[in-house]
Structure formats: C-alpha cells, structure tokens
Design an enzyme around this catalytic site. Structure first.
Site, PDB file in Angstrom:
ATOM      1  N   ARG A  31       0.830  -1.199   0.000  1.00 30.44           N
ATOM      2  CA  ARG A  31       0.000   0.000   0.000  1.00 30.44           C
ATOM      3  C   ARG A  31       0.869   1.255   0.000  1.00 30.44           C
ATOM      4  O   ARG A  31       1.979   1.262   0.516  1.00 30.44           O
ATOM      5  CB  ARG A  31      -0.933   0.010   1.220  1.00 30.44           C
ATOM      6  CG  ARG A  31      -2.111  -0.922   1.027  1.00 30.44           C
ATOM      7  CD  ARG A  31      -3.158  -0.743   2.069  1.00 30.44           C
ATOM      8  NE  ARG A  31      -4.334  -1.558   1.712  1.00 30.44           N
ATOM      9  CZ  ARG A  31      -5.174  -2.056   2.588  1.00 30.44           C
ATOM     10  NH1 ARG A  31      -5.010  -1.820   3.877  1.00 30.44           N
ATOM     11  NH2 ARG A  31      -6.200  -2.774   2.190  1.00 30.44           N
ATOM     12  N   GLU A  43      -1.498  -8.491  -5.920  1.00 29.21           N
ATOM     13  CA  GLU A  43      -2.821  -8.944  -6.345  1.00 29.21           C
ATOM     14  C   GLU A  43      -2.803 -10.405  -6.800  1.00 29.21           C
ATOM     15  O   GLU A  43      -3.760 -11.140  -6.583  1.00 29.21           O
ATOM     16  CB  GLU A  43      -3.364  -8.042  -7.454  1.00 29.21           C
ATOM     17  CG  GLU A  43      -3.726  -6.635  -6.983  1.00 29.21           C
ATOM     18  CD  GLU A  43      -4.766  -6.626  -5.869  1.00 29.21           C
ATOM     19  OE1 GLU A  43      -5.570  -7.572  -5.765  1.00 29.21           O
ATOM     20  OE2 GLU A  43      -4.766  -5.666  -5.088  1.00 29.21           O
ATOM     21  N   TYR A 126     -10.840  -9.498 -12.374  1.00 26.92           N
ATOM     22  CA  TYR A 126     -10.524  -8.883 -11.076  1.00 26.92           C
ATOM     23  C   TYR A 126      -9.105  -8.319 -11.068  1.00 26.92           C
ATOM     24  O   TYR A 126      -8.884  -7.170 -10.673  1.00 26.92           O
ATOM     25  CB  TYR A 126     -10.677  -9.894  -9.927  1.00 26.92           C
ATOM     26  CG  TYR A 126     -10.006  -9.387  -8.679  1.00 26.92           C
ATOM     27  CD1 TYR A 126     -10.602  -8.381  -7.922  1.00 26.92           C
ATOM     28  CD2 TYR A 126      -8.749  -9.848  -8.292  1.00 26.92           C
ATOM     29  CE1 TYR A 126      -9.964  -7.854  -6.806  1.00 26.92           C
ATOM     30  CE2 TYR A 126      -8.111  -9.330  -7.182  1.00 26.92           C
ATOM     31  CZ  TYR A 126      -8.720  -8.336  -6.441  1.00 26.92           C
ATOM     32  OH  TYR A 126      -8.078  -7.803  -5.359  1.00 26.92           O
ATOM     33  N   ASP A 144     -13.820  -8.929  -5.938  1.00 24.58           N
ATOM     34  CA  ASP A 144     -13.298 -10.184  -5.386  1.00 24.58           C
ATOM     35  C   ASP A 144     -14.312 -10.733  -4.388  1.00 24.58           C
ATOM     36  O   ASP A 144     -15.429 -10.221  -4.273  1.00 24.58           O
ATOM     37  CB  ASP A 144     -11.918  -9.961  -4.742  1.00 24.58           C
ATOM     38  CG  ASP A 144     -11.989  -9.102  -3.478  1.00 24.58           C
ATOM     39  OD1 ASP A 144     -13.064  -8.527  -3.188  1.00 24.58           O
ATOM     40  OD2 ASP A 144     -10.960  -9.013  -2.778  1.00 24.58           O
ATOM     41  N   CYS A 208     -19.591  -0.601  11.480  1.00 24.99           N
ATOM     42  CA  CYS A 208     -19.422  -0.427  10.034  1.00 24.99           C
ATOM     43  C   CYS A 208     -19.709   1.027   9.663  1.00 24.99           C
ATOM     44  O   CYS A 208     -20.766   1.566  10.021  1.00 24.99           O
ATOM     45  CB  CYS A 208     -20.364  -1.355   9.272  1.00 24.99           C
ATOM     46  SG  CYS A 208     -20.302  -1.099   7.475  1.00 24.99           S
TER      47      CYS A 208
END
Length: 360
Positions: A31, A43, A126, A144, A208
């Site tokens: 990242r 990935e 993806y 995904d 959330c």
C-alpha cells in the site's frame, strides 16, 4: 427514489467509506506505492490467499525479484521455490510467463490499457481492474470475494455468491458504486471493509462506517447474506509415495508444468487401487512411474492434506533401489539427490509435512 437521490446517496456512501479507509486501513507493504509491478505481485498473491499469509511471501518475492525484468529472466524453478507453500502454483507459472511478455513486447512497462493487460497469462477481470485502478487510477471496479460479500449485504442480493453465472450482477453493482475520482483507493476500501468489518461470520455491523446504507443490516438479516450454492462433499483420495534410496541419494521426480502443482518436485506416487494394500500400490507406482525395482520396503508415516476440491491421505514408504534404469511415465524429469539437497527444490506442501520425519 429519484435518480438525484440515488446519486446523492452513492456520493455520500463513497465519501464516508473513503474517509473511514484512509483513517483505519491496515499498513501493508504493497500500500502507498505506485509501482505497477509490485501492486501486480500483491494482487496475484492475494487471489485465494489471506493477507496475513501473503505479507511474508510478498516481501521475499520482491526482494528476490525486485522488478519485472528480473522476474522474467529468472528460471521458473527459482520462482516456484520462492512461491513454495503459497499454493495455487499456476499463479506463479502464469505470472512468470506474463513477465516475459511484458519485457519482450512492452519494454518492461506494465501495460496501462485494460484489454492489453487482461490478455496476459493469469490476468482475469478482477486482477486487471485491481492492478490498473490502484497503479494507474484507471476507472475499473474490482470484484473479489470480499467485495461480493459487501455488495450482497448492501443490496440484499438474492444471487448466490459462489455461482459463476452471477458475476455480471455483482460487477454491475460494483460499477455503479465506484468512485471515479479515486477508483484505486475505493476498490481497496471495499476490499478492506469486507476483510475487516463485513466478515463472512460475525460481521461487526455496529462499527461499520456505511451500515446506514446496508439493506441487510437495516433488516437485521446480515447473517443470511451472502447466499451460497451448496457445495458437494469434498472427495478424499488414498495415496502412496515411495522414497527410494540408492546409496546416500534419493530419487525425486518433477511434475508436468501444466496442471496441479505443475513444475514442483516430489517422490513417485499415485492413488491406491481397490483391492490392493498401500505397500503393493507403492511398489506398483515405482515400477510404473520410474521403471525401477525396489526392495526392503518399510512404512514411514501418514500425512493428510487438503486441496481446493479434494483431500488426500498419503501413506509414505521408504525402500532401497534394486535394479533398473529410470524411465519416466508421467513426470518430466528425475534426479538422484542427497537428502540435504531436498530444500533446494520447490516441493509440495504435502511433502513438507513428512520431510522432517524423513531427514531425522
């Protein structure tokens, strides 16, 4: 609901999700970088594999192959050795093939055009969307397993998450939600939400950030989603493997490059036929697979291992070379090696499970 209200709701969803992600995202080695090759590495590894397992493999891989040029130039055996234990080895073989194409046809620059990148070996919808959105800020929604689960609960989708025929429906919802200003960050935020909050079991809905938008949460039915097709029972195969000693060396064989565990090295092995003992099967396979006669056969151990679609119970035997010359029926190569040299070769996880017993 009017189109304007729907649009405003989507914009608010994006804003809240991105704010949450930028504050709460996990620190991961891939990242915050803009190197398309390293993003691609991550990935490829993250397909079918959890983040916590990938981190160490990613760091070792990019240290050994820091750019696409060095990956392309490396022997496949070196690539498989670094990949050893991560599973789904077709990912490594295809990535190696793709690297060669990128170097040969694109001057070592990872393509930034979707259809071009999508045609590389091992690159699916993806992977193409994830890599291009994160590396090049291209406007493609990645879908995904984590994102499917988030979408299924957000919209209370009645389409099974594990049915390949429903992929377009999930893609359509993801496309509608995608933040076109920050597509790469948005895709990562959706993945992060699915991995850390909207989990398969016991989702932490109360914390959330976007629960106000979630139809399943508002209906208190989050545990009912996503829907899944019932899987058939996983078959279990009983197999044998023979460790053949010739002086201070043992025989290993290499699997064909295509197919399960392609390119890895192992001991001659096969499935036990109905009506034969494990020992009889072992002697038979040694004859059939490598054309050798053996004696002094003795039982070593039993290991169990699970693949995606089946399980194996493997009985392992040790024996001594008696006569014959190696002729291969199935494997593509064979080598007599010292026990201490086994760790130089990429080996299946099932082999590693009895390696210490063998060496000691």
């Amino acid at each position: 609901m009017s189109e304007q209200l729907i649009s405003e709701s989507r914009n608010k969803f994006r804003e809240i999700l991105l704010t949450w992600f930028k504050k709460h995202k996990r620190e991961l080695p891939w990242r915050g970088i803009d190197d398309p090759y390293r993003i691609w590495v991550s990935e490829v590894m993250l397909q079918q594999t959890q983040v916590k397992k990938v981190v160490g493999y990613y760091e070792r891989f990019v240290k050994r192959f820091p750019d696409v040029q060095q990956l392309a130039e490396a022997p496949l055996q070196d690539v498989l050795k670094v990949w050893e234990g991560l599973g789904y080895y077709a990912r490594a073989r295809n990535f190696h093939k793709a690297a060669k194409i990128v170097v040969k046809d694109f001057g070592g620059v990872v393509p930034n055009e979707y259809s071009t990148f999508r045609q590389l070996p091992g690159v699916g919808d993806y992977s193409a969307a994830a890599v291009l959105s994160i590396a090049y800020n291209a406007p493609f929604a990645a879908v995904d397993g984590n994102i499917k689960r988030v979408l299924a609960r957000l919209f209370m989708m009645e389409t099974p998450i594990n049915d390949g025929r429903t992929a377009k429906q999930f893609q359509q919802k993801a496309d509608e939600l995608l933040d076109l200003d920050e597509p790469g960050v948005f895709n990562q935020a959706m993945m992060e939400l699915g991995a850390t909050v909207c989990r398969p079991q016991s989702p932490t809905c109360l914390v959330c950030p976007v629960n106000v938008f979630c139809q399943a949460f508002r209906s208190t039915r989050q545990d009912e989603y996503p829907l899944r097709l019932k899987k058939e029972k996983v078959p279990e195969h009983y197999m044998v493997a023979g460790v053949i000693y010739k002086g201070n060396e043992i025989l290993i064989v290499q699997r064909p490059l295509d197919g399960l565990l392609g390119g890895l090295w192992e001991f001659p092995n096969g499935r036990i036929a109905e009506g034969e003992t494990a020992e009889q099967a072992c002697i038979r396979y040694i004859t059939e697979v490598v054309n050798l006669s053996v004696n002094n056969i003795k039982y070593l151990t039993r290991v169990r291992h699970a693949f995606t679609h089946f399980k194996i119970v493997l009985d392992v035997f040790e024996c001594n070379y008696h006569s014959g010359e190696v002729k291969l029926n199935g494997p593509i190569d064979a080598k007599w090696v010292k026990l201490t040299s086994l760790h130089d070769f990429p080996l299946p996880r099932a082999t590693h499970k009895f390696l210490e017993t063998l060496i000691h």
